[in-house]
Design a protein around this motif. Structure first.
Motif, PDB file in Angstrom:
ATOM      1  N   TYR A 196       0.855  -1.189   0.000  1.00  0.00           N
ATOM      2  CA  TYR A 196       0.000   0.000   0.000  1.00  0.00           C
ATOM      3  C   TYR A 196       0.887   1.234   0.000  1.00  0.00           C
ATOM      4  CZ  TYR A 196      -3.571   3.395   1.339  1.00  0.00           C
ATOM      5  OH  TYR A 196      -4.413   4.478   1.360  1.00  0.00           O
TER       6      TYR A 196
ATOM      7  N   VAL B 112       3.823   0.250   2.494  1.00  0.00           N
ATOM      8  CA  VAL B 112       3.507  -0.664   3.592  1.00  0.00           C
ATOM      9  C   VAL B 112       3.209  -2.026   2.980  1.00  0.00           C
ATOM     10  CG1 VAL B 112       1.882  -1.184   5.440  1.00  0.00           C
ATOM     11  CG2 VAL B 112       2.616   1.163   5.054  1.00  0.00           C
TER      12      VAL B 112
ATOM     13  N   LEU C  25       1.842  -5.835   3.149  1.00  0.00           N
ATOM     14  CA  LEU C  25       0.911  -6.710   3.851  1.00  0.00           C
ATOM     15  C   LEU C  25       1.070  -8.134   3.334  1.00  0.00           C
ATOM     16  CD1 LEU C  25      -2.318  -4.475   3.770  1.00  0.00           C
ATOM     17  CD2 LEU C  25      -0.676  -4.718   5.633  1.00  0.00           C
ATOM     18  N   THR C  26       1.152  -9.084   4.249  1.00  0.00           N
ATOM     19  CA  THR C  26       1.309 -10.490   3.892  1.00  0.00           C
ATOM     20  C   THR C  26      -0.013 -11.219   4.052  1.00  0.00           C
ATOM     21  OG1 THR C  26       1.922 -11.097   6.145  1.00  0.00           O
ATOM     22  CG2 THR C  26       3.701 -10.394   4.659  1.00  0.00           C
ATOM     23  N   ASP C  27      -0.016 -12.507   3.692  1.00  0.00           N
ATOM     24  CA  ASP C  27      -1.230 -13.318   3.838  1.00  0.00           C
ATOM     25  C   ASP C  27      -1.639 -13.427   5.301  1.00  0.00           C
ATOM     26  OD1 ASP C  27      -1.289 -13.693   1.126  1.00  0.00           O
ATOM     27  OD2 ASP C  27      -0.259 -15.631   1.181  1.00  0.00           O
ATOM     28  N   GLU C  28      -0.666 -13.431   6.199  1.00  0.00           N
ATOM     29  CA  GLU C  28      -0.972 -13.503   7.632  1.00  0.00           C
ATOM     30  C   GLU C  28      -1.732 -12.265   8.094  1.00  0.00           C
ATOM     31  OE1 GLU C  28       1.946 -14.128   6.295  1.00  0.00           O
ATOM     32  OE2 GLU C  28       2.096 -16.302   6.614  1.00  0.00           O
ATOM     33  N   ASP C  29      -1.389 -11.117   7.542  1.00  0.00           N
ATOM     34  CA  ASP C  29      -2.097  -9.884   7.921  1.00  0.00           C
ATOM     35  C   ASP C  29      -3.569  -9.946   7.524  1.00  0.00           C
ATOM     36  OD1 ASP C  29       0.223  -8.688   8.971  1.00  0.00           O
ATOM     37  OD2 ASP C  29       0.840  -8.035   6.973  1.00  0.00           O
ATOM     38  N   PHE C  30      -3.847 -10.492   6.359  1.00  0.00           N
ATOM     39  CA  PHE C  30      -5.229 -10.599   5.900  1.00  0.00           C
ATOM     40  C   PHE C  30      -5.995 -11.666   6.676  1.00  0.00           C
ATOM     41  CE2 PHE C  30      -3.263  -8.602   2.153  1.00  0.00           C
ATOM     42  CZ  PHE C  30      -4.181  -7.598   1.881  1.00  0.00           C
TER      43      PHE C  30
ATOM     44  N   GLU D  60      -5.817 -12.358   9.744  1.00  0.00           N
ATOM     45  CA  GLU D  60      -6.203 -11.899  11.075  1.00  0.00           C
ATOM     46  C   GLU D  60      -7.343 -10.883  11.057  1.00  0.00           C
ATOM     47  OE1 GLU D  60      -2.711 -10.379  12.881  1.00  0.00           O
ATOM     48  OE2 GLU D  60      -1.679 -12.323  12.977  1.00  0.00           O
ATOM     49  N   LEU D  61      -7.815 -10.498   9.859  1.00  0.00           N
ATOM     50  CA  LEU D  61      -8.917  -9.543   9.782  1.00  0.00           C
ATOM     51  C   LEU D  61     -10.216 -10.187  10.267  1.00  0.00           C
ATOM     52  CD1 LEU D  61      -8.220  -7.837   6.335  1.00  0.00           C
ATOM     53  CD2 LEU D  61      -7.762  -6.927   8.604  1.00  0.00           C
TER      54      LEU D  61
ATOM     55  N   GLN E 220     -12.052 -12.697   0.337  1.00  0.00           N
ATOM     56  CA  GLN E 220     -11.464 -11.947   1.442  1.00  0.00           C
ATOM     57  C   GLN E 220     -11.952 -10.498   1.502  1.00  0.00           C
ATOM     58  OE1 GLN E 220      -7.185 -12.373   1.144  1.00  0.00           O
ATOM     59  NE2 GLN E 220      -7.244 -14.322   2.245  1.00  0.00           N
TER      60      GLN E 220
END
Length: 341
Positions: A64, A72, A74-79, A81-82, A144
């Motif tokens: 981003y 910034v 963002l990895t798959d782990e960040d998504f 945890e949403l 997602q």
């Protein structure tokens, strides 16, 4: 069709297992980018703009841009945890009249099929929507992303229409909206008449993609090695009319002529349209052609009269001269002197 998603419709305390299928498909003719010389496919490599190395899909993340050259990542782990609480559920929020949903909000359509033993509650929800003449407003997480959607019935199947969020609809900001433009009542009446003359039932099957059909014809001709047939030229749109009323009247007459209706007033004093003008010209040509042969006999009669009149006069003179000869002879005898005895 292949199911792209599995989940459940939460309808109060009822849970209905469903499968999701794409309800639409694009019919565009797709092309590959190729080398003009030999037809070879053009390939694009995923390279990093910093190190210049080719990057595999496993090493690609989402970034981003926050401005100033900073990113910034963002990895798959960040998504993961949403908080997507409706990740495998279609939650019914409320039921509203269908006409209250602005069509501009609709995005994509999906068919819902009942899964396993969920057929009866599926049919129950379907029939309840039909009887109430309502659509269900729901929330669902697809790819997602949480989306607003509607549930309605089409041809006996539940149809899920994903929707845009209200803040994704742009506000029109055009200069003419601030102008004080007034439409005259006759113009409005004529426009309404035009709408009435063009009113019909919407039958989507009568409309076709002429461009795609023509493009497919070109491709088929290339494959078969035959000559491409040039399609008929489409009639050019008329130039913008200065007189709005005249344009509206002409449009009404044209729409009526296209439907085979007689124009108002029996076709007498209306504004000529391209169709009526062509018909008038054809009728005038037919009348002219019908009158042309009739003129030749008249001309012959005139010529015959001209030729006959001098002849008659000459004959009359000859007749009069013949009648006068005996009279002359008699007069000559009377005036001649008698011989003496």
């Amino acid at each position: 069709m292949r199911a792209i998603w599995k989940g459940a419709v939460s309808f109060g305390l009822v849970s209905i297992g469903v499968k999701l299928y794409s309800a639409t498909e694009e019919k565009d003719i797709r092309f590959h980018q190729v080398h003009r010389e030999d037809g070879g496919r053009i390939r694009y490599k995923r390279t990093c703009s910093v190190c210049g190395e080719e990057v595999t899909y496993d090493d690609i993340a989402k970034g981003y841009d926050i401005g100033g050259g900073e990113m910034v990542i963002l990895t798959d782990e960040d998504f993961a945890e949403l908080p997507l609480t409706s990740s495998r559920a279609i939650d019914v929020l409320e039921f509203v009249p269908a006409e209250q949903v602005d069509p501009i909000l609709y995005n994509k359509a999906y068919f819902l099929e009942p899964e396993g033993a969920a057929t009866k509650p599926y049919v129950l929800l379907r029939d309840a929507l039909i009887d109430s003449e309502r659509v269900a407003i729901v929330k669902v997480a697809l790819r997602q992303r949480e989306q607003l959607a509607t549930l309605r019935v089409r041809e006996g199947v539940l149809l899920l229409n994903t929707m845009l969020w209200p803040d994704e609809i742009r506000t029109p900001d055009f200069g003419f909206l601030d102008e004080d433009l007034k439409v005259r009542p006759p113009e409005l009446a004529m426009a309404s008449s035009l709408i009435d003359s063009m009113t019909g039932e919407f039958e989507p099957d009568v409309f076709t993609d002429d461009y795609r059909a023509a493009l497919q014809e070109v491709i088929d001709a290339k494959v078969e090695g035959r000559e491409v047939v040039q399609p008929e030229e489409v009639e050019e749109a008329p130039a913008a009319a200065v007189d709005l009323m005249a344009a509206l009247k002409a449009s009404v007459e044209r729409a009526k002529a296209a439907r085979g209706e007689q124009p108002a007033g029996g076709g007498g004093g209306g504004v000529p349209t391209p169709i009526s003008s062509a018909r008038s010209a054809q009728k005038a040509a037919e009348k002219k052609a019908a009158k042309a042969p009739a003129k030749k006999p008249a001309a012959k009669k005139t010529a015959e009269k001209k030729t006959a009149e001098p002849a008659k006069k000459t004959a009359a003179k000859k007749t009069a001269a013949k009648k006068a000869e005996p009279a002359k002879k008699t007069a000559a005898r009377k005036t001649a002197p008698r011989k003496s005895a």
